[in-house]
Design an enzyme around this catalytic site. Structure first.
Site, short mmCIF file in Angstrom:
data_model
loop_
_atom_site.label_atom_id
_atom_site.label_comp_id
_atom_site.label_asym_id
_atom_site.label_seq_id
_atom_site.Cartn_x
_atom_site.Cartn_y
_atom_site.Cartn_z
CD GLU A 410 -3.15 -1.03 0.46
OE1 GLU A 410 -3.39 0.06 -0.12
OE2 GLU A 410 -3.87 -2.04 0.37
C1 FAD Z 1 3.30 -9.83 0.13
C2 FAD Z 1 3.10 -8.75 -0.87
C3 FAD Z 1 1.86 -8.54 -1.43
C4 FAD Z 1 1.68 -7.56 -2.40
N1 FAD Z 1 0.46 -7.42 -3.00
C5 FAD Z 1 0.36 -6.63 -4.10
C6 FAD Z 1 -0.83 -6.64 -4.89
O1 FAD Z 1 -1.79 -7.32 -4.57
N2 FAD Z 1 -0.85 -5.89 -6.02
C7 FAD Z 1 0.20 -5.11 -6.40
O2 FAD Z 1 0.10 -4.46 -7.44
N3 FAD Z 1 1.33 -5.06 -5.66
C8 FAD Z 1 1.44 -5.81 -4.53
N4 FAD Z 1 2.60 -5.81 -3.80
C9 FAD Z 1 3.69 -4.97 -4.21
C10 FAD Z 1 3.98 -3.82 -3.28
O3 FAD Z 1 2.99 -2.86 -3.38
C11 FAD Z 1 5.37 -3.32 -3.59
O4 FAD Z 1 6.28 -4.30 -3.12
C12 FAD Z 1 5.68 -1.97 -3.00
O5 FAD Z 1 4.91 -0.97 -3.59
C13 FAD Z 1 7.13 -1.59 -3.13
O6 FAD Z 1 7.59 -1.79 -4.44
P1 FAD Z 1 8.94 -2.64 -4.69
O7 FAD Z 1 8.80 -3.92 -3.97
O8 FAD Z 1 9.20 -2.67 -6.11
O9 FAD Z 1 10.05 -1.83 -3.95
P2 FAD Z 1 10.86 -0.57 -4.55
O10 FAD Z 1 9.93 0.41 -5.12
O11 FAD Z 1 11.98 -1.08 -5.37
O12 FAD Z 1 11.44 0.03 -3.19
C14 FAD Z 1 12.59 -0.49 -2.52
C15 FAD Z 1 12.99 0.49 -1.44
O13 FAD Z 1 13.32 1.76 -2.03
C16 FAD Z 1 12.48 2.78 -1.49
N5 FAD Z 1 12.13 3.73 -2.55
C17 FAD Z 1 11.58 3.47 -3.74
N6 FAD Z 1 11.36 4.60 -4.43
C18 FAD Z 1 11.80 5.61 -3.65
C19 FAD Z 1 11.84 7.02 -3.77
N7 FAD Z 1 11.36 7.66 -4.83
N8 FAD Z 1 12.36 7.72 -2.77
C20 FAD Z 1 12.81 7.11 -1.67
N9 FAD Z 1 12.78 5.79 -1.46
C21 FAD Z 1 12.29 5.04 -2.44
C22 FAD Z 1 11.26 2.07 -0.93
O14 FAD Z 1 10.64 2.79 0.10
C23 FAD Z 1 11.87 0.76 -0.44
O15 FAD Z 1 12.40 0.93 0.83
C24 FAD Z 1 2.77 -6.74 -2.78
C25 FAD Z 1 4.01 -6.93 -2.18
C26 FAD Z 1 4.20 -7.93 -1.26
C27 FAD Z 1 5.57 -8.15 -0.69
#
Ligand code: FAD
Length: 602
Positions: A410
């Site tokens: 979220e």
């Molecule tokens: C169990 C689980 C269920 C999920 N369910 C869904 C689902 O139903 N549908 C769906 O679409 N997604 C889902 N997700 C995805 C989830 O929403 C994402 O994992 C989340 O938004 C973070 O994206 P990412 O994993 O690519 O991390 P990244 O975006 O790569 O982030 C990695 C780190 O970098 C930081 N970061 C990234 N961008 C910035 C920035 N601009 N400035 C500062 N810091 C930054 C983040 O805060 C984090 O600490 C799920 C994830 C999990 C693990």
């Protein structure tokens, strides 16, 4: 209508306007209908979820689906859905209440429930056409079908609008062909409908589609294997691949290029619901911890009698109490705003959308605060259990693992922190919240000579409310000076934004706890609320420390010389109590009550 008569604050205005305790909604204000709903949901949670906890931990995905189906039969999946589409149409407070009390058994179910009722269903109720709503929402509201939400991709997580999944119009113009890869999709393993975001041609923004999924006739949809995760082990999480998946044009959600807006607004709603979904877990963790602490003896003494354990119990209770206070305060604000818009002639759909959007700042604040509180609560729960806390035989380790995800999905807590301050600054620029006037007033106050009058603090919370007002001045001082210095470049100063967000969060949470207790002290008497008073004071004391720390960090990062000295003096002035509360006494009072009741009892 009550909601219209009340002058409710707009989103973000809590920072610059005083809220009267009579104007906040508290859990003690639940209607009879809401209390009945709460009982029904708690009973369901005990019977269907907690009784089978070990099966969820053993990755019994089929059980998650089965319990979801039962939740549908009882109407729990349709609480937020209007009656016209097969739901109960119960309003935003009841929606949060259901999320709250259904979510504490296991994060596996709570994720499945949240993904289905929130991001899996809401995009259609909020943005769907009448035909789309008639066709799909009744199935989702009753649990005949389950929904999933496909936004995240391997290369597009926090940067959600950067997805590479494409949607190409077919030659006959009747359908789109979707191609791409989504990942981390909750409920993928048992859903019949997916909200899928894809890009049409070189559009700047993605577009949302309703995609049906039938494993017998997969239409180019291939599911990856179940992900093996740290927590929420029986929540289905898979990759989803789309290979020339044909979607009729009438299944586009809202318009072309509207997907990013849909995704963001669905997440706004999801954020406050996620906060609600972390509340009962805190209550249960605390109850389990105090049960153990009362039983477990070391040095011939129940460990609950040790100060070191009492301080944990007290903080766990105060944090849970503040979380409840703030979540239901915001939930009612949203409900009232929706009612105001409906009365003004907006459709329910439009009213709900705008109502939630209005409080997007509060939704982000709550998501961050409560997801971190539940994690800390579970962490201390493990510590209270000692070695047993580390064992799979006690519920603490699963609670801790399950809580961990709430800080990631979220919108990560980093993104939500930055969003909360960013949205506030934008609202100020648009003139929706007057930050400039109050920020200038703080600057002028800092130039002036402080008053040396001895204030009258005889009334309940008079000093605490003054402290909250002063914490608001810290935010205005820091954020005001930073905006002046950096202008639109402010968004590049992430560490500053995060510190400012921490200040904002503490203000909202502490104020919410105090207002709830003040309201209840007026109706039930101060004696009846003595522990709630102690929790509010303890929460505030901790909040003041955070604000002082984050304020200092911010000031020294961008101000120098005289400006820095003046701001640091202001910070000192605004974080200083006239009469410091005896924190040890407060903690002991809270812990003694929790110990005596052997549960979270507020
Ligand atoms: C169990 C689980 C269920 C999920 N369910 C869904 C689902 O139903 N549908 C769906 O679409 N997604 C889902 N997700 C995805 C989830 O929403 C994402 O994992 C989340 O938004 C973070 O994206 P990412 O994993 O690519 O991390 P990244 O975006 O790569 O982030 C990695 C780190 O970098 C930081 N970061 C990234 N961008 C910035 C920035 N601009 N400035 C500062 N810091 C930054 C983040 O805060 C984090 O600490 C799920 C994830 C999990 C693990």
């Amino acid at each position: 209508m009550e909601a219209i008569e009340k002058d409710i604050l707009r989103g973000g205005q809590f920072l610059v306007k005083e809220t009267k305790c009579e104007d906040v909604f508290t859990p003690e204000d639940f209607s009879e209908e809401q209390k009945m709903m709460k009982e029904a949901v708690m009973e369901f949670n005990d019977r269907e979820i907690i009784a089978h906890k070990d099966r969820f931990e053993a990755k019994d995905y089929a059980l998650t689906e089965e319990v979801m189906r039962k939740a549908g039969e009882l109407g729990f999946l349709g609480v937020a859905v209007p009656e016209a589409y097969g739901g109960l149409g119960m309003g935003f407070v009841s929606t949060c209440l259901t999320c709250d009390y259904i979510s504490s058994g296991t994060g596996s179910f709570s994720t499945a429930f949240g993904a289905h009722t929130g991001i899996g269903t809401m995009p259609i109720t909020l943005y769907g056409t009448e035909e789309q709503k008639q066709k799909y929402v009744p199935k989702l509201a009753t649990g005949e079908w389950f929904g999933a939400y496909c936004l995240t991709e391997p290369g597009a997580g926090s940067d959600a609008n950067s997805g590479k999944t494409t949607a190409e119009l077919t030659e006959d113009g009747k359908a789109y062909k979707i191609n791409g890869q989504k990942m981390w999709i909750s409920n993928a393993g048992f859903c019949s409908l997916m909200i899928v975001f894809a890009r049409i041609e070189d559009d700047k923004n993605i577009t949302g589609f309703i995609v049906e999924y039938d494993p017998e006739n997969p239409n180019g949809i291939v599911l990856g294997e179940e992900e093996h995760k740290l927590g929420i082990r029986a929540s289905s999480t898979r990759q989803v691949f789309f290979n020339d998946t044909v979607v009729p044009v009438e299944n586009m959600l809202a318009g072309r290029g509207e997907g990013f807006k849909i995704a963001m607004n669905a997440l706004n709603v999801g954020r406050i619901k996620l906060a609600a979904a972390c509340l009962d877990s805190q209550r249960r963790i605390l109850t389990t911890a105090v049960n153990y602490a009362n039983e477990r003896k070391q040095f011939k003494t129940p460990i609950a009698d040790f100060g070191a354990i009492k301080m944990k119990l007290a903080k766990m209770a105060a944090d849970a109490y503040a979380g409840e206070s703030a979540t239901y305060r915001a939930a009612k604000n949203i409900e009232d705003r929706i009612a105001i818009r409906e009365a003004a002639g907006n459709s329910h759909q439009e009213a709900e959308l705008k109502g939630v959007e209005e409080y997007a700042i509060e939704c982000s604040i709550l998501k961050v605060a409560v997801s971190e509180d539940v994690q800390n609560c579970a962490d201390e729960g493990i510590q209270i259990f000692g070695g047993m806390g580390f064992s799979e035989e006690t519920p603490m380790e699963a609670a801790w693992r399950d809580a961990r995800i709430a800080r990631i999905y979220e919108g990560t807590n980093e993104i939500n922190r930055m969003l909360s301050v960013g949205m506030l600054v934008k609202k100020a620029m648009k003139g929706h919240v007057d930050l400039l006037g109050p920020a200038k007033a703080v600057q002028e106050e800092l130039m002036g000579i402080p008053s040396f009058d001895t204030p009258d603090y005889s009334e309940l919370f008079s000093e605490e409310k003054e402290m909250v007002a002063k914490l608001k001045k810290v935010f205005l001082m820091v954020a005001g000076a930073a905006v002046q210095k950096f202008g639109p470049e402010m968004e590049k100063h992430q560490q500053l934004l995060i510190a400012a967000a921490d200040i904002l969060i503490e203000i909202y949470m502490a104020e919410s706890a105090i207002l709830r207790t003040e309201k209840n002290a007026k109706r039930y008497g101060e004696d009846a609320q003595s522990v709630q008073i102690a929790m509010s004071k303890l929460y505030l004391y901790n909040a003041v420390n955070t604000v002082e720390d984050k304020g200092k960090e911010s000031i020294i990062s961008f101000a120098e010389g005289d400006e820095q000295r003046m701001m640091l003096m202001g910070l000192k002035r605004y974080t200083k109590y006239q009469n410091y509360p005896d924190i040890v006494d407060l903690r002991n009072e809270i812990a003694e009550r929790v110990k005596a009741e052997n549960k979270y009892c507020f």
